[in-house]
Design an enzyme around this catalytic site. Structure first.
Site, short mmCIF file in Angstrom:
data_model
loop_
_atom_site.label_atom_id
_atom_site.label_comp_id
_atom_site.label_asym_id
_atom_site.label_seq_id
_atom_site.Cartn_x
_atom_site.Cartn_y
_atom_site.Cartn_z
N ASP A 5 18.14 -0.08 88.33
CA ASP A 5 18.69 -1.42 88.54
C ASP A 5 18.17 -2.03 89.84
O ASP A 5 18.58 -1.64 90.93
CB ASP A 5 20.22 -1.35 88.58
CG ASP A 5 20.82 -1.24 87.19
OD1 ASP A 5 20.24 -1.81 86.24
OD2 ASP A 5 21.87 -0.59 87.05
N GLY A 112 25.80 -6.63 88.97
CA GLY A 112 25.91 -6.66 90.43
C GLY A 112 26.43 -5.37 91.03
O GLY A 112 25.94 -4.93 92.06
N ASP A 145 24.49 -2.06 78.81
CA ASP A 145 24.47 -1.67 80.22
C ASP A 145 25.75 -2.14 80.90
O ASP A 145 26.02 -3.33 80.95
CB ASP A 145 23.24 -2.33 80.87
CG ASP A 145 22.99 -1.89 82.30
OD1 ASP A 145 23.72 -1.01 82.80
OD2 ASP A 145 22.06 -2.44 82.92
ZN ZN Z 1 20.89 -2.11 84.38
#
Ligand code: ZN
Length: 186
Positions: A5, A112, A145
């Site tokens: 990420d 986030g 996700d």
């Molecule tokens: Zn991700």
């Protein structure tokens, strides 16, 4: 796969790491690298992430970059293309691009931060996309996700999902391998 990420502090209110870190961990693993770009201008950085060792590059439909151009750029580097949508974004935004891409990543939390609660209402999107794929004979994969753990996987298993990303659940467990196996069994 290893799902990485990348956050830039603009597209999402958090910063993680960029291409140099991915490049340095590339040496430690033969697993495919699934690089999820949560950044404002993915198009600009495709060469960096491609040469850092990404196998799949996923960017957000809501980013500032032109979607068609970003898809072509990723393909130019010989990488698989993923497009992600945030919880509030409709799957319709993806329709013109589905025949060109390899993965659709549906966010099941607001992007986030790790450790958030799974948004079950996002699962409807997998049905819409699967239907679209069957109707038009397309073969992109559907990836989820956010908030996937040994409990929420029980809900996910009834939906047409190919790839589940699990972060907090795996990293916070005492025995990572057995947690991964438990998730995969579903
Ligand atoms: Zn991700």
């Amino acid at each position: 796969m290893l799902h990485l990420d990348v956050m830039d502090g603009h597209f999402v209110p958090n910063i993680t790491f960029g291409a140099p870190v991915i490049k340095s961990i590339r040496k430690c693993s033969k697993l495919p690298f699934d690089v999820h770009l949560m950044i404002d201008e993915p198009l600009k950085f495709i060469p960096d992430f491609a040469s850092a060792g990404a196998d799949i590059i996923t960017f957000h439909a809501e980013s500032k970059s032109d979607i068609t151009e970003t898809i072509s750029k990723i393909k130019k580097f010989g990488k698989k293309v993923g497009i992600s949508i945030k919880p509030k974004t409709d799957t319709k935004i993806l329709t013109p691009y589905l025949k060109y891409i390899d993965v659709v990543l549906i966010m099941t939390v607001e992007p986030g931060f790790g450790g958030q609660t799974f948004m079950e209402n996002q699962l409807q999107k997998t049905l819409i996309l699967k239907n679209e794929a069957q109707k038009n004979n397309l073969n992109f994969e559907i990836e989820l996700d956010g908030g996937i753990n040994t409990q929420t996987i029980e809900i996910v298993k009834d939906y047409p999902v190919d790839i589940c990303v699990s972060g907090t659940c795996v990293f916070n467990s005492e025995y990572m391998t057995s947690t991964i196996n438990k998730l995969k069994m579903r």
